[in-house]
Motif scaffolding. Structure first.
Motif, PDB file in Angstrom:
ATOM      1  N   CYS A 313     -26.468  -6.724  21.981  1.00  0.00           N
ATOM      2  CA  CYS A 313     -27.356  -6.408  23.107  1.00  0.00           C
ATOM      3  C   CYS A 313     -27.680  -4.917  23.150  1.00  0.00           C
ATOM      4  O   CYS A 313     -28.812  -4.536  23.465  1.00  0.00           O
ATOM      5  N   THR A 317     -31.499  -3.412  22.411  1.00  0.00           N
ATOM      6  CA  THR A 317     -32.124  -2.462  23.337  1.00  0.00           C
ATOM      7  C   THR A 317     -32.622  -1.242  22.581  1.00  0.00           C
ATOM      8  O   THR A 317     -33.735  -0.751  22.823  1.00  0.00           O
ATOM      9  N   PHE A 411     -32.164  -8.860  26.659  1.00  0.00           N
ATOM     10  CA  PHE A 411     -32.198  -7.460  26.243  1.00  0.00           C
ATOM     11  C   PHE A 411     -33.416  -7.132  25.380  1.00  0.00           C
ATOM     12  O   PHE A 411     -33.484  -6.063  24.769  1.00  0.00           O
TER      13      PHE A 411
END
Length: 462
Positions: A313, A317, A411
């Motif tokens: 995640c 991002t 995300f």
């Protein structure tokens, strides 16, 4: 190990490729002694069959292979160890697709992981007067995955994975960097740090950048959990036995990046690999902890064995911050995907219909299967937390692969094309072309999709 011999080798034995549908016609054209030999051995050109043809003096005159789909590389993968060692040359015409499949399948079948042992015999070698350069690069990518996954965690931890990535990047003029240990906290990568902090081997985020800035940006992300004990939610002995393969997603992403660079695909490539060991120690993550993420989403730890989505995640991002035209991630993420689809069929998820369609189409063309699974958003309820924005897992045993993909989707910006492949990256038992151990899955299909999506690459040898 060499998959084919140099074109100037001195002796080539004749190799005949026969399909069951054309077996009788081919049989009728053989000399009487050969025809009798075939009958005596009951050869009917069944896929996977192989028979050596003797010369009059008792030596090997040639051989015949039974094949199925001539455009499936695995149709030829039994040859290297079904035939006696030596140099072989195909007799008869093959179309271009079949020649490429033969080249790739022979290389896949010839592979054995020999870093720690001496093999009892070499594979038979295939003579190709004009081997296809792209197929050679695709084969190299598949074998790169196998080698990385097969290497024990003692010899392939986060540092060694970084060394491998840097060596590949250096050969292709890429820029490489890493963020290591507590620097992850300073650089706002807290989820990667949280998973890796329990190990004496420092966690890190690896990054490679390559290509012309004017080209469309492609982001590849690979789960690099170099060994997974399960953390405090400890795996059973059986469940932990092959967890050196939990960096299989990273192996796929690294190998695909290497292929993209070797073929000079016109993209601006970013490769991100969160490399950690999920270990038990005084600093290990605990069930019930709440951790931060780069995106600002708080995550309650329901299960420390659901660690892959935590490192991914933060990496996803990061990837999204560069506004790529496409994000692709690869991960040995869930056992639930294996329960649903078995070991040979990776589960593919995507928030973009055209990306999903293109990858499935490429999978069919390349005979590199995968299956699209739904991002069924009502199942987000399985990740509900009473103390954080989201939980990394939940008490339900339902839809484990889907809920993991939904966690990752949280995300990625909703308008950004993204695809996720949940791979097994492993063969449980030896079969022709699929030796027990690490395996590349969906990789050839991914390359086929990227070629179509981003346009023809210039001459890779220019």
């Amino acid at each position: 190990m060499t998959a084919y011999s140099p074109a100037d080798a001195t002796v080539f034995r004749a190799l005949h490729l026969v399909r069951r549908e054309g077996h009788e016609e081919w049989h009728a054209r053989q000399p009487a002694a050969t025809a009798q030999w075939l009958i005596a051995h009951g050869f009917d050109a069944s896929p996977g069959a192989a028979l050596v043809l003797p010369a009059g003096d008792g030596t090997v005159d040639g051989a015949v292979l039974g094949i199925g789909d001539p455009h499936d590389p695995l149709a030829y993968a039994h040859a290297p160890f079904a035939l006696p060692p030596g140099d072989w040359e195909v007799r008869g015409e093959l179309d271009d697709d079949a020649r490429r499949a033969l080249q790739l399948g022979w290389g896949l079948g010839a592979y054995r992981f020999d870093r720690y042992r001496t093999l009892p015999r070499p594979p038979a070698r295939l003579r190709l007067a004009d081997p296809d350069a792209e197929t050679a690069d695709v084969l190299a990518a598949c074998l790169r995955v196998r080698d990385l996954v097969n290497t024990p965690a003692d010899d392939l931890g986060p540092q060694q994975l970084e060394d491998a990535l840097r060596a590949i990047g250096s050969r292709h003029g890429a820029e490489c960097m890493s963020i290591i240990g507590d620097e992850l906290l300073a650089r706002n990568l807290p989820a990667i740090h949280a998973v890796g902090r329990g190990s004496h081997r420092a966690p890190r985020l690896l990054r490679l950048d390559w290509g012309d800035a004017s080209h469309p940006r492609l982001a590849l992300v690979g789960k690099g959990v170099c060994f997974d004990t399960g953390g405090l939610d400890l795996k059973t002995a059986d469940g932990m036995r092959n967890m050196k393969k939990d960096m299989g997603g990273a192996a796929h992403a690294i190998a695909l990046a290497e292929l993209i660079m070797a073929r000079k695909l016109p993209v601006r490539l970013t490769l991100l690999v969160p490399a950690v060991e999920n270990a038990i120690g005084p600093m290990a993550l605990r069930p019930g902890d709440v951790i931060a993420t780069r995106k600002g989403v708080s995550v309650e730890i329901d299960n420390t064995d659901a660690e892959g989505r935590l490192v991914l995640c933060d990496a996803l991002t990061c990837a999204a911050e560069d506004s790529p035209a496409l994000i692709m991630d690869f991960a040995t993420l869930t056992g639930a995907a294996r329960v649903a689809l078995g070991p040979e069929l990776p589960a593919m998820y995507s928030n973009d219909e055209s990306v999903a369609a293109d990858w499935l189409s490429a999978a069919a063309r390349t005979r590199d299967p995968l299956w699209r699974m739904p991002l069924w958003r009502p199942y987000l309820r399985y990740l509900t937390s009473n103390v954080a924005d989201i939980a990394n897992a939940g008490p339900s045993k339902m839809a484990g692969s889907i809920s993991a993909a939904l966690y990752l989707e949280r995300f990625v910006p909703a308008t950004m094309p993204w695809a996720h492949l949940d791979v097994y990256a492993w063969n449980d038992a030896d079969r022709p072309g699929r030796p027990a151990g690490g395996e590349a899955q969906g990789l050839r299909a991914a390359w086929g999709m990227l070629k179509e999506r981003f346009g023809a690459a210039p001459d890779a040898n220019a």
